[in-house]
Design an enzyme around this catalytic site. Structure first.
Site, mmCIF file in Angstrom:
data_model
loop_
_atom_site.group_PDB
_atom_site.id
_atom_site.type_symbol
_atom_site.label_atom_id
_atom_site.label_comp_id
_atom_site.label_asym_id
_atom_site.label_seq_id
_atom_site.Cartn_x
_atom_site.Cartn_y
_atom_site.Cartn_z
ATOM 1 N N CYS A 107 -4.558 7.645 9.450
ATOM 2 C CA CYS A 107 -4.877 7.136 10.792
ATOM 3 C C CYS A 107 -4.541 8.150 11.863
ATOM 4 O O CYS A 107 -3.535 8.855 11.775
ATOM 5 C CB CYS A 107 -4.084 5.859 11.028
ATOM 6 S SG CYS A 107 -4.627 4.543 9.949
ATOM 7 N N ASP A 114 4.712 0.120 12.026
ATOM 8 C CA ASP A 114 3.467 -0.526 11.583
ATOM 9 C C ASP A 114 3.414 -2.019 11.948
ATOM 10 O O ASP A 114 2.358 -2.626 11.891
ATOM 11 C CB ASP A 114 3.300 -0.346 10.069
ATOM 12 C CG ASP A 114 3.334 1.117 9.685
ATOM 13 O OD1 ASP A 114 2.330 1.804 9.878
ATOM 14 O OD2 ASP A 114 4.394 1.585 9.242
ATOM 15 N N VAL A 137 8.357 6.345 16.677
ATOM 16 C CA VAL A 137 7.981 7.015 15.418
ATOM 17 C C VAL A 137 6.724 7.879 15.597
ATOM 18 O O VAL A 137 6.682 9.027 15.155
ATOM 19 C CB VAL A 137 7.780 5.986 14.284
ATOM 20 C CG1 VAL A 137 7.377 6.688 12.981
ATOM 21 C CG2 VAL A 137 9.050 5.171 14.078
ATOM 22 N N LYS A 160 0.832 -1.210 0.000
ATOM 23 C CA LYS A 160 0.000 0.000 0.000
ATOM 24 C C LYS A 160 0.867 1.260 0.000
ATOM 25 O O LYS A 160 0.597 2.205 -0.738
ATOM 26 C CB LYS A 160 -0.898 -0.024 1.238
ATOM 27 C CG LYS A 160 -1.414 1.312 1.706
ATOM 28 C CD LYS A 160 -2.200 1.148 2.998
ATOM 29 C CE LYS A 160 -2.374 2.419 3.805
ATOM 30 N NZ LYS A 160 -1.183 2.983 4.418
ATOM 31 N N ASN A 161 1.922 1.246 0.830
ATOM 32 C CA ASN A 161 2.702 2.467 1.003
ATOM 33 C C ASN A 161 3.719 2.696 -0.107
ATOM 34 O O ASN A 161 4.484 3.660 -0.058
ATOM 35 C CB ASN A 161 3.369 2.483 2.380
ATOM 36 C CG ASN A 161 2.323 2.662 3.471
ATOM 37 O OD1 ASN A 161 1.161 2.997 3.180
ATOM 38 N ND2 ASN A 161 2.712 2.430 4.716
ATOM 39 N N ARG A 216 -3.680 10.184 3.274
ATOM 40 C CA ARG A 216 -2.585 11.168 3.363
ATOM 41 C C ARG A 216 -1.856 11.334 2.035
ATOM 42 O O ARG A 216 -0.989 12.183 1.895
ATOM 43 C CB ARG A 216 -1.581 10.739 4.439
ATOM 44 C CG ARG A 216 -2.212 10.754 5.791
ATOM 45 C CD ARG A 216 -1.285 10.679 6.941
ATOM 46 N NE ARG A 216 -0.134 11.543 6.921
ATOM 47 C CZ ARG A 216 -0.108 12.797 7.395
ATOM 48 N NH1 ARG A 216 -1.200 13.338 7.872
ATOM 49 N NH2 ARG A 216 1.002 13.497 7.357
#
Ligand code: EPU
Length: 436
Positions: free
Chosen positions: A121, A311, A333, A23-24, A97
């Site tokens: 999120c 994550d 983070v 996804k990222n 985002r």
């Protein structure tokens, strides 16, 4: 489709699933296609909501987007771009985002950009000051309108020398996506070098960009006049792999994840082994399983790459509730990524949160009133509960907790999980979970 799932827990997850592109990375590669003067093809694209959001934003700018769920191929034709209607852009406020990353490419191609208010999120403040500072240094003029950010670049965009005060993933991507077509040379110190960023750099290189990454995490980009489209296969989603692997551990199961890539999972695999999980790297994936007996409590600190990624933290913490002894987790983070543990405590876990840094890693949150360290005492049997999903990774973690717990839980708000976990309901069933 209803937005809640009933989970009859206590059943080990066993079987095989496939994980597709990250996804990222995928969402950013789709944005990169805007920079190309010819069409691009991205492969291994998962059917997740973030891909739909970016597809819509690209279409609003006149791009052709053609996605086949079965083949996982998305074709992006950005030869006929046009400015989008600000009101239509605003309908995407709060959805993701990613839109902030459209700024540089749109300024290069169209001379202006309108960006909706961002979503993502709620795991901390998540400001965009690094992004705006970078864009303004390149020569962008930024105005906050009622419907979002309006950007122009009256004198074009020119290369910059920049140092990040923290190696932000998004800010590094912002700089890359803007610098490749800016006039002259751009340098970035203290850059993020996550595997997804490396894949974005590879993609941009295929398009004609000139980018070099040094061992000290500095990046140099020589701006070029034009970029063409790309043909690229996305790297696997290492967050999804870590999430299912943690589910195998927490439920005492055995899951083979096709598509998982060892080279992006190194730190996770080390920790998985220390906790007492077993894994086997195979030709086209990785098998993860609970070998029986006790799991081990561990100290753990999240960090930017090549550290243990934030994550992975939430899903693994669920497995740590089943480990023997005290696990200490220091989140460096995000300042607010332990909210999901309230539900674990309600289900019988013992988790204490602390404002202090419980670890030696340099962290921006010590002495600042953020409960960013956790002590997990285990093993504690989990019992069923009715839970509301807070965010993407926290939501998946709640699902894992419900699968590990005795009894029937209801997990609500699971639509959030579709943002980043492809076909997770189908995968749960394939793994033998008793869910409705
Ligand atoms: N930060 C600032 N100012 C900025 C940007 C970031 O202070 O302008 C801070 C953030 O508040 C945070 C830290 O820097 O404390 C790191 O944020 P970063 O910019 O690296 O995160 P991001 O680019 O917004 C991406 C992923 C996240 C992942 C982080 C870290 C995407 C779409 N999101 O976010 O993924 O946690 O990098 O690896 O790529 C997720 O997938 O669930 C997710 C949250």
């Amino acid at each position: 489709m209803t937005d809640s799932i009933r989970v009859h827990g206590g059943v080990p997850l066993r079987g095989e699933i496939t994980v597709r592109g990250a996804k990222n990375f995928v969402s950013k590669a789709m944005v990169a296609a805007l920079l190309g003067s010819t069409p691009s093809t991205l492969r291994n694209v998962p059917d997740i909501r973030d891909v739909k959001v970016v597809s819509e934003l690209l279409r609003l700018h006149g791009a052709g987007v053609d996605y086949s769920v079965d083949s996982g191929e998305i074709r992006l034709d950005t030869t006929t771009l046009q400015s989008a209607d600000a009101l239509q852009i605003a309908t995407h406020a709060g959805s993701s985002r990613i839109p902030i990353l459209l700024c540089g490419p749109l300024l290069h191609r169209l001379g202006e950009a309108v960006i909706p208010d961002l979503g993502g999120c709620r795991i901390g403040d998540r400001p965009i000051n690094f992004h705006l500072e970078i864009l303004q240094k390149f020569g962008a003029e930024v105005e906050q309108g009622g419907d979002g950010l309006h950007l122009t670049a009256p004198n074009g965009l020119t290369g910059i020398a920049h140092t990040l005060s923290y190696p932000s993933v998004g800010a590094t991507e912002q700089l890359l996506l803007t610098a490749v077509l800016a006039k002259g040379i751009t340098t970035l110190d203290n850059a993020a070098v996550e595997p997804e960023i490396k894949d974005l750099i590879d993609t941009l290189q295929k398009m004609g960009a000139i980018i070099s990454v040094d061992t000290d995490r500095s990046i140099t980009i020589e701006g070029v006049k034009e970029l063409r489209g790309y043909d690229h296969t996305a790297l696997a989603d290492r967050i999804e792999v870590g999430s299912w692997a943690s589910a195998a551990l927490a439920t005492r199961g055995d899951i083979t994840i096709h598509g998982a890539q060892q080279r992006t999972m190194g730190m996770f695999l080390n920790v998985f082994r220390k906790v007492g999980g077993e894994f086997d790297v195979q030709q086209d994936g990785i098998r993860f399983w609970h070998p029986g007996g006790d799991l081990n409590a561990i100290p753990l600190q999240t960090d930017v790459h090549p550290g243990f990624m934030t994550d992975w933290q939430q899903p693994l913490v669920v497995a740590l509730t089943q480990a023997k002894g005290l696990s200490i987790v220091h989140e460096t983070v995000y300042e607010n990524r332990f909210g999901f543990t309230d539900a674990l405590v309600a289900m019988g876990a013992e988790v204490q949160l602390y404002r202090e840094c419980l670890g030696d890693k340099k962290c921006r949150f010590g002495q600042r009133n953020f409960r960013h360290s956790a002590v997990i005492s285990g093993p504690t049997p989990l019992h069923a509960a009715d839970i509301e999903v807070p965010d993407l990774r926290g939501g998946f973690s709640h699902l894992i907790a419900a699968l590990a717990a005795q009894g029937t839980s209801t997990v609500s708000g699971i639509g959030i999980i579709d943002r980043g976990y492809e076909a997770f309901r189908h995968k749960l069933t394939a793994l033998g979970a008793a869910v409705e």
